[in-house]
Design an enzyme around this catalytic site. Structure first.
Site, mmCIF file in Angstrom:
data_model
loop_
_atom_site.group_PDB
_atom_site.id
_atom_site.type_symbol
_atom_site.label_atom_id
_atom_site.label_comp_id
_atom_site.label_asym_id
_atom_site.label_seq_id
_atom_site.Cartn_x
_atom_site.Cartn_y
_atom_site.Cartn_z
ATOM 1 C CD GLU A 38 -2.512 1.244 2.721
ATOM 2 O OE1 GLU A 38 -2.671 2.321 3.330
ATOM 3 O OE2 GLU A 38 -2.980 0.154 3.151
ATOM 4 C CE LYS A 125 -6.304 2.114 8.058
ATOM 5 N NZ LYS A 125 -5.600 3.036 7.146
#
Length: 204
Positions: A38, A125
């Protein structure tokens, strides 16, 4: 295998925030067994870095800190296969859906997780994971067992296994990997801790 399925299988996402030499760092991560990467959109060269990673062909490319629909558009245009956010912004999630890219919004409390999940996302998340630790994950999953959680914030090789055992589907690690003196070794240790842990019963 879909992008979300790859995250579930790999368990560990390396979060790179404002890293200069992304290529060299990702070489080390891949050598250590981590191929989920990421790059956060708050970096000056994020779009270029996302494009470079997508061109490699050996990693799943996620864009982090995707806070607005415009962020989502820029991330996907650069090659992001998944968008990740620190919070839950319905308009940004909707834009990701329109673009055909999974969005993993951020949440902390049970109410926030429920709101995010109700927007049709594939994973939520939990951020920051360091605030409540593995015990909080365990307690959160009790009433919300169907919600896959990616725990990010304060994850290290010392607690990654505990987060998975508590019910996290995946974990995201930043400085524990990006700031390591030996990136392949750090990646290997963190991946081993997460993948050797026995997932909580019924974990999605």
């Amino acid at each position: 295998m879909s992008a979300i399925e790859r995250i579930v299988a790999g368990r560990v996402v390396a979060v790179l925030r404002r890293v200069d030499d992304v290529g060299a760092l990702v070489d080390g991560l891949v050598a250590g067994g981590i191929d989920l990467v990421e790059v956060t959109m708050d970096g000056e060269h994020a779009a270029t870095q996302l494009a470079e990673l997508r061109a490699r062909g050996d990693v799943l490319v996620l864009a982090g800190t995707v806070r607005t629909p415009a962020d989502a558009e820029a991330a996907v245009a650069a090659g992001a296969e998944v968008c990740v956010a620190p919070g839950t912004v319905p308009a940004t999630i909707a834009r990701c859906h329109e673009l055909g890219v999974p969005m993993i919004p951020g949440a902390l409390t049970p109410t926030e997780v429920e709101r995010a999940w109700a927007l049709g996302v594939a994973m939520v998340k939990l951020f920051p994971g360091s605030l409540g630790g593995p015990q909080y994950v365990r307690e959160l999953r009790a009433p919300l067992p169907d919600v896959p959680l990616m725990v990010t914030g304060g994850v290290t090789a010392d607690n990654a296994g505990a987060f998975i055992a508590a019910g996290a589907t995946a974990i995201g690690a930043g400085s524990a990997l990006a700031a390591a003196a030996d990136v392949p070794a750090a990646a290997r240790a963190l991946a081993a801790a997460a993948r050797s842990a026995r997932p909580a019963a019924g974990a999605p």
